[in-house]
Design a protein around this motif. Structure first.
Motif, PDB file in Angstrom:
ATOM      1  N   PRO A 193      -6.465 -51.409 -15.605  1.00  0.00           N
ATOM      2  CA  PRO A 193      -7.323 -52.604 -15.608  1.00  0.00           C
ATOM      3  C   PRO A 193      -7.396 -53.282 -16.984  1.00  0.00           C
ATOM      4  O   PRO A 193      -8.210 -54.178 -17.175  1.00  0.00           O
ATOM      5  N   SER A 198     -13.311 -45.376 -18.200  1.00  0.00           N
ATOM      6  CA  SER A 198     -13.274 -43.966 -17.795  1.00  0.00           C
ATOM      7  C   SER A 198     -12.679 -43.900 -16.384  1.00  0.00           C
ATOM      8  O   SER A 198     -12.891 -44.799 -15.557  1.00  0.00           O
ATOM      9  N   THR A 207     -15.542 -48.053  -9.239  1.00  0.00           N
ATOM     10  CA  THR A 207     -15.425 -49.495  -8.943  1.00  0.00           C
ATOM     11  C   THR A 207     -14.175 -49.823  -8.124  1.00  0.00           C
ATOM     12  O   THR A 207     -13.940 -50.992  -7.832  1.00  0.00           O
ATOM     13  N   SER A 227      -8.287 -51.827 -10.250  1.00  0.00           N
ATOM     14  CA  SER A 227      -6.824 -51.899 -10.074  1.00  0.00           C
ATOM     15  C   SER A 227      -6.210 -52.528 -11.311  1.00  0.00           C
ATOM     16  O   SER A 227      -6.093 -51.875 -12.324  1.00  0.00           O
ATOM     17  N   GLY A 238     -21.440 -46.189  -7.943  1.00  0.00           N
ATOM     18  CA  GLY A 238     -22.540 -45.318  -8.366  1.00  0.00           C
ATOM     19  C   GLY A 238     -23.742 -45.363  -7.449  1.00  0.00           C
ATOM     20  O   GLY A 238     -24.807 -44.850  -7.794  1.00  0.00           O
ATOM     21  N   ILE A 277     -19.931 -39.315  -9.737  1.00  0.00           N
ATOM     22  CA  ILE A 277     -18.585 -38.732  -9.659  1.00  0.00           C
ATOM     23  C   ILE A 277     -18.397 -37.883 -10.916  1.00  0.00           C
ATOM     24  O   ILE A 277     -18.353 -38.411 -12.027  1.00  0.00           O
ATOM     25  N   HIS A 295      -3.648 -61.249 -10.781  1.00  0.00           N
ATOM     26  CA  HIS A 295      -2.701 -60.239 -10.300  1.00  0.00           C
ATOM     27  C   HIS A 295      -2.131 -60.820  -9.011  1.00  0.00           C
ATOM     28  O   HIS A 295      -2.482 -60.393  -7.905  1.00  0.00           O
ATOM     29  N   GLU A 320     -11.447 -56.375  -7.201  1.00  0.00           N
ATOM     30  CA  GLU A 320     -11.378 -55.153  -8.019  1.00  0.00           C
ATOM     31  C   GLU A 320     -12.587 -54.919  -8.915  1.00  0.00           C
ATOM     32  O   GLU A 320     -12.709 -53.844  -9.492  1.00  0.00           O
ATOM     33  N   ASN A 361     -28.375 -46.166  -8.612  1.00  0.00           N
ATOM     34  CA  ASN A 361     -28.108 -47.589  -8.893  1.00  0.00           C
ATOM     35  C   ASN A 361     -28.861 -48.541  -7.955  1.00  0.00           C
ATOM     36  O   ASN A 361     -28.265 -49.408  -7.305  1.00  0.00           O
ATOM     37  N   LYS A 383     -28.160 -52.523  -6.852  1.00  0.00           N
ATOM     38  CA  LYS A 383     -26.735 -52.900  -6.847  1.00  0.00           C
ATOM     39  C   LYS A 383     -26.223 -52.868  -5.417  1.00  0.00           C
ATOM     40  O   LYS A 383     -26.677 -52.064  -4.601  1.00  0.00           O
TER      41      LYS A 383
HETATM   42  C1  LIG Z   1     -11.736 -56.974 -20.743  1.00  0.00           C
HETATM   43  C2  LIG Z   1     -11.828 -56.322 -19.404  1.00  0.00           C
HETATM   44  C3  LIG Z   1     -10.843 -56.549 -18.464  1.00  0.00           C
HETATM   45  C4  LIG Z   1     -10.910 -55.934 -17.223  1.00  0.00           C
HETATM   46  N1  LIG Z   1      -9.919 -56.174 -16.334  1.00  0.00           N
HETATM   47  C5  LIG Z   1      -9.942 -55.533 -15.158  1.00  0.00           C
HETATM   48  C6  LIG Z   1      -8.865 -55.659 -14.240  1.00  0.00           C
HETATM   49  O1  LIG Z   1      -7.897 -56.363 -14.487  1.00  0.00           O
HETATM   50  N2  LIG Z   1      -8.940 -54.964 -13.095  1.00  0.00           N
HETATM   51  C7  LIG Z   1     -10.010 -54.153 -12.777  1.00  0.00           C
HETATM   52  O2  LIG Z   1     -10.013 -53.520 -11.733  1.00  0.00           O
HETATM   53  N3  LIG Z   1     -11.050 -54.050 -13.618  1.00  0.00           N
HETATM   54  C8  LIG Z   1     -11.036 -54.701 -14.786  1.00  0.00           C
HETATM   55  N4  LIG Z   1     -12.069 -54.528 -15.666  1.00  0.00           N
HETATM   56  C9  LIG Z   1     -13.214 -53.698 -15.256  1.00  0.00           C
HETATM   57  C10 LIG Z   1     -12.904 -52.232 -15.491  1.00  0.00           C
HETATM   58  O3  LIG Z   1     -11.960 -51.835 -14.588  1.00  0.00           O
HETATM   59  C11 LIG Z   1     -14.180 -51.469 -15.225  1.00  0.00           C
HETATM   60  O4  LIG Z   1     -14.857 -51.576 -16.413  1.00  0.00           O
HETATM   61  C12 LIG Z   1     -13.916 -50.033 -14.804  1.00  0.00           C
HETATM   62  O5  LIG Z   1     -13.327 -49.969 -13.544  1.00  0.00           O
HETATM   63  C13 LIG Z   1     -15.212 -49.279 -14.696  1.00  0.00           C
HETATM   64  O6  LIG Z   1     -15.128 -48.180 -15.539  1.00  0.00           O
HETATM   65  P1  LIG Z   1     -16.144 -48.057 -16.762  1.00  0.00           P
HETATM   66  O7  LIG Z   1     -15.874 -46.711 -17.347  1.00  0.00           O
HETATM   67  O8  LIG Z   1     -16.035 -49.240 -17.631  1.00  0.00           O
HETATM   68  O9  LIG Z   1     -17.521 -48.004 -15.944  1.00  0.00           O
HETATM   69  P2  LIG Z   1     -18.879 -48.760 -16.187  1.00  0.00           P
HETATM   70  O10 LIG Z   1     -18.655 -50.201 -16.512  1.00  0.00           O
HETATM   71  O11 LIG Z   1     -19.689 -47.948 -17.108  1.00  0.00           O
HETATM   72  O12 LIG Z   1     -19.512 -48.649 -14.723  1.00  0.00           O
HETATM   73  C14 LIG Z   1     -19.065 -49.460 -13.673  1.00  0.00           C
HETATM   74  C15 LIG Z   1     -19.855 -49.065 -12.403  1.00  0.00           C
HETATM   75  O13 LIG Z   1     -19.450 -47.770 -11.972  1.00  0.00           O
HETATM   76  C16 LIG Z   1     -20.551 -46.875 -12.003  1.00  0.00           C
HETATM   77  N5  LIG Z   1     -20.046 -45.612 -12.575  1.00  0.00           N
HETATM   78  C17 LIG Z   1     -19.419 -45.437 -13.772  1.00  0.00           C
HETATM   79  N6  LIG Z   1     -19.102 -44.131 -13.927  1.00  0.00           N
HETATM   80  C18 LIG Z   1     -19.538 -43.487 -12.807  1.00  0.00           C
HETATM   81  C19 LIG Z   1     -19.488 -42.121 -12.372  1.00  0.00           C
HETATM   82  N7  LIG Z   1     -18.929 -41.179 -13.109  1.00  0.00           N
HETATM   83  N8  LIG Z   1     -20.032 -41.837 -11.163  1.00  0.00           N
HETATM   84  C20 LIG Z   1     -20.591 -42.783 -10.396  1.00  0.00           C
HETATM   85  N9  LIG Z   1     -20.675 -44.088 -10.758  1.00  0.00           N
HETATM   86  C21 LIG Z   1     -20.148 -44.423 -11.949  1.00  0.00           C
HETATM   87  C22 LIG Z   1     -21.611 -47.515 -12.885  1.00  0.00           C
HETATM   88  O14 LIG Z   1     -22.908 -47.122 -12.497  1.00  0.00           O
HETATM   89  C23 LIG Z   1     -21.362 -48.983 -12.611  1.00  0.00           C
HETATM   90  O15 LIG Z   1     -21.993 -49.379 -11.409  1.00  0.00           O
HETATM   91  C24 LIG Z   1     -12.014 -55.104 -16.912  1.00  0.00           C
HETATM   92  C25 LIG Z   1     -13.011 -54.863 -17.858  1.00  0.00           C
HETATM   93  C26 LIG Z   1     -12.926 -55.465 -19.104  1.00  0.00           C
HETATM   94  C27 LIG Z   1     -13.997 -55.164 -20.113  1.00  0.00           C
END
Ligand SMILES: Cc1cc2nc3c(=O)[nH]c(=O)nc-3n(C[C@H](O)[C@H](O)[C@H](O)COP(=O)(O)OP(=O)(O)OC[C@H]3O[C@@H](n4cnc5c(N)ncnc54)[C@H](O)[C@@H]3O)c2cc1C
Length: 369
Positions: A40, A45, A52, A55, A109, A114, A280, A324, A361, A364
């Motif tokens: 992404p 993480s 989420t 992809s 979440g 997870i 994409h 995504e 959450n 949400k």
């Molecule tokens: C610059 C930028 C570009 C991006 N481009 C894309 C892209 O092209 N495609 C794409 O798919 N995404 C994109 N993203 C989003 C990115 O994929 C998400 O940030 C990622 O999927 C979520 O992971 P995170 O660790 O950032 O989670 P967070 O942002 O911390 O959390 C996202 C959600 O998941 C939940 N969550 C997080 N960890 C857990 C866990 N362990 N268990 C249960 N729930 C949890 C949180 O409560 C929240 O609701 C982009 C983000 C940025 C900043």
């Protein structure tokens, strides 16, 4: 909780805890000739990406998190712990009962934490080559994407940036690409297969009025190209100091994409808002960054209305309001339109069963129980 807890290189799977990020995992896998391709852009993480159903750029070839998660360990709202495919299971397929793994992939979440995710991993291809190609119109660029897929070329990445995005990208990264709708492509495979895929794709591009392919063979050059593509969100914000952006994320059946993007661009132009489009496109998924000044409520309203019209157009074309990024709090109204009342009621009843006190959450995906 930042450990790789199980690694089976010959079975092509790995299990990680929530502290392991995509880049961290790929750093570890590289020495074994393996990688995890879902990308992404952000160094998210892997459990967050599971939450989420992320992809990004490689999904057209390798699928999204939904296709790449084999199992997850979940801590439920009442503290019980279970594995969605059964304890320790990591088979590539299963017909055993309901698919609980994919219930949790994309649950944002809202159903449980997870604490482990088991992922499919892949061999690093012998050769990876990227190319950039400019087009006279967005429609021509998207038509190329559709024709490449229809020709069954196993393209690894096919990404669109419109002229507005390309201009910001050039200025910010000191690049000199043509300011025109542009496709970023990548081919993976053996040397022979990459050459033949690339030749076929270049012919399709040429037929649709594309420029010569500009190639990036070396890893460093490819990384520079994809970094410029991945950093576009930050580029847009830095190009418009003091501003913020609403990020849209619609996804439609691929043949509907050319018209949807053309309508969206025309809508943005009429609104007077700055709104680069990129996507994409191989998955029928594209984003706009609708820039607004937070001190000007009328700009925010315009951006919000544009985003709303875009989501409704995608739904009218049998697509989704989010390809995504997830529903979060911003897309709850569209989820109702997308799923219908019975779909929402079934989702809420699953939520009530797993989280009766609405602890995970809250607020949400659904505004209320
Ligand atoms: C610059 C930028 C570009 C991006 N481009 C894309 C892209 O092209 N495609 C794409 O798919 N995404 C994109 N993203 C989003 C990115 O994929 C998400 O940030 C990622 O999927 C979520 O992971 P995170 O660790 O950032 O989670 P967070 O942002 O911390 O959390 C996202 C959600 O998941 C939940 N969550 C997080 N960890 C857990 C866990 N362990 N268990 C249960 N729930 C949890 C949180 O409560 C929240 O609701 C982009 C983000 C940025 C900043």
């Amino acid at each position: 909780m930042d450990q790789i807890v199980d690694f089976n290189p010959e079975d092509f799977d790995v299990t990680v805890q929530p502290g392991v990020t995509r880049k961290g995992l790929n750093h570890f896998l590289k020495d074994h000739g393996l990688w995890f391709p879902v990308d992404p852009g952000a160094d998210a993480s892997l459990c967050g990406m599971t939450a989420t159903s992320a992809s990004g750029t490689n999904a057209v070839r390798y699928g999204t998190m939904r296709e790449n998660v084999l199992n997850t360990e979940i801590v439920l709202a009442d503290g019980r712990i279970f594995c969605t495919a059964g304890n320790g299971r990591r088979s590539k397929k299963s017909s055993a009962g309901f698919n609980l793994t994919n219930l949790f992939v994309g649950s944002e979440g809202s159903l449980g934490f997870i604490t482990k995710t088991t992922l499919k991993i892949y061999g690093i291809p012998e050769m990876m080559v990227s190319a950039v190609c400019a087009f006279p119109t967005v429609k021509a660029a998207v038509d190329v994407c559709v024709q490449v897929l229809q020709s069954n070329i196993p393209i690894a990445r096919i990404e669109l940036m419109d002229d507005v995005a390309m201009e910001m990208c050039n200025n910010h990264n000191k690049l000199d690409y043509e300011v025109a709708p542009t496709l970023f492509l990548e081919f993976h495979g053996t040397e022979e297969s990459v050459k033949s895929q690339a030749k076929f794709a270049a012919e399709i591009a040429d037929y649709n009025g594309g420029s010569q392919f500009r190639w990036a063979y070396e890893t460093e050059e490819r990384n520079r190209l994809w970094k410029a593509r991945h950093d576009i969100y930050w580029t847009v914000l830095q190009s418009n100091p003091g501003c913020r952006a609403i990020v849209t994320d619609v996804c439609v059946p691929i043949t509907c994409l050319p018209d949807l993007i053309a309508q969206t661009k025309s809508d943005i132009q009429q609104s007077g808002i700055i709104g680069p489009c990129l996507g994409h496109v191989g998955d029928g998924n594209f984003h706009t960054f609708l820039v607004f000044n937070p001190n000007k409520p009328e700009e925010f309203k315009k951006a919000e209305n544009l985003a709303s019209r875009m989501a409704n157009r995608a739904l009218d074309l049998n697509g989704t309001c989010t390809g995504e990024h997830g529903i979060g709090i911003g897309k709850m109204a569209y989820l109702e339109k997308e799923m219908g009342p019975l779909g929402i009621e079934i989702m809420k009843s699953i939520k009530r069963t797993l989280d009766p006190h609405w602890l995970m959450n809250p607020g949400k995906i659904f505004s209320s129980a």
